[in-house]
Design a protein around this motif. Structure first.
Motif, PDB file in Angstrom:
ATOM      1  N   GLN A  88      -9.875  -4.677  22.507  1.00 39.93           N
ATOM      2  CA  GLN A  88      -8.584  -4.800  22.090  1.00 39.93           C
ATOM      3  C   GLN A  88      -8.497  -4.334  20.425  1.00 39.93           C
ATOM      4  OE1 GLN A  88      -6.711  -9.138  21.593  1.00 39.93           O
ATOM      5  NE2 GLN A  88      -4.860  -8.219  20.609  1.00 39.93           N
ATOM      6  N   ARG A  91      -8.923  -0.475  20.534  1.00 39.81           N
ATOM      7  CA  ARG A  91      -7.819   0.058  21.753  1.00 39.81           C
ATOM      8  C   ARG A  91      -6.976   0.549  20.221  1.00 39.81           C
ATOM      9  NH1 ARG A  91      -7.329  -3.553  26.404  1.00 39.81           N
ATOM     10  NH2 ARG A  91      -5.634  -4.115  24.884  1.00 39.81           N
ATOM     11  N   THR A  96     -11.367   4.407  22.734  1.00 40.12           N
ATOM     12  CA  THR A  96     -10.921   4.357  24.267  1.00 40.12           C
ATOM     13  C   THR A  96     -13.039   4.232  24.955  1.00 40.12           C
ATOM     14  OG1 THR A  96     -10.866   6.123  25.165  1.00 40.12           O
ATOM     15  CG2 THR A  96      -8.889   4.699  24.430  1.00 40.12           C
ATOM     16  N   GLY A 122     -10.831  -2.805  28.231  1.00 44.15           N
ATOM     17  CA  GLY A 122     -10.772  -1.567  28.457  1.00 44.15           C
ATOM     18  C   GLY A 122     -11.443  -0.597  27.208  1.00 44.15           C
ATOM     19  N   LEU A 123     -12.644  -0.867  27.014  1.00 42.73           N
ATOM     20  CA  LEU A 123     -13.546   0.786  26.404  1.00 42.73           C
ATOM     21  C   LEU A 123     -14.300   1.066  27.923  1.00 42.73           C
ATOM     22  CD1 LEU A 123     -15.095  -1.573  23.411  1.00 42.73           C
ATOM     23  CD2 LEU A 123     -13.445   0.332  23.667  1.00 42.73           C
TER      24      LEU A 123
END
Length: 125
Positions: A88, A91, A96, A122-123
């Motif tokens: 988090q 981002r 990313t 999200g990585l």
């Protein structure tokens, strides 16, 4: 006190061998993991500049309350939480993609949970 036990030295040898190949750049920084007996730490590092871009651990102020809630569930759950929080924060800074540096630890248990938490956050590895 000098640490000279065989397990520790073997991990350092593995760490050096892996670090010859993994190098964090501005486009794809390195996600480094350190595991102690009680806590887990993770950093996203740009090796070109020698700067830590994002860091998180079970001792982070923002995570402290959530980690204490997970005390009964074990350290693997705490590691997953650290991974999600790290992703988090990354981002928010526009990161990313990372390359994963497990620092000589086996991809198992807490290290694996942190990696999975970062992926869920999200990585891309």
């Amino acid at each position: 006190m000098v640490r000279t036990n065989k397990k520790f030295l073997a991990r350092l040898r593995r760490k050096r061998r892996v670090r010859k190949k993994i190098f964090g750049t501005a486009e794809r920084p390195r996600l480094s993991v350190f595991r102690s007996a009680k806590h887990i730490y993770a950093q996203i590092i740009n090796d070109e500049e020698g700067r830590t871009l994002v860091a998180a651990s079970t001792l982070s102020k923002d995570l402290r309350a959530k980690v204490n809630e997970l005390k009964g569930q074990g350290k693997v759950a705490q590691a997953r939480l650290v991974g999600e929080y790290l992703a988090q924060m990354a981002r928010e800074k526009g990161i990313t993609k990372v390359c994963f540096d497990r620092a000589g630890y086996r991809y198992h248990g807490r290290v694996k949970a942190l990696a999975e938490g970062a992926r869920e956050g999200g990585l891309e590895f």
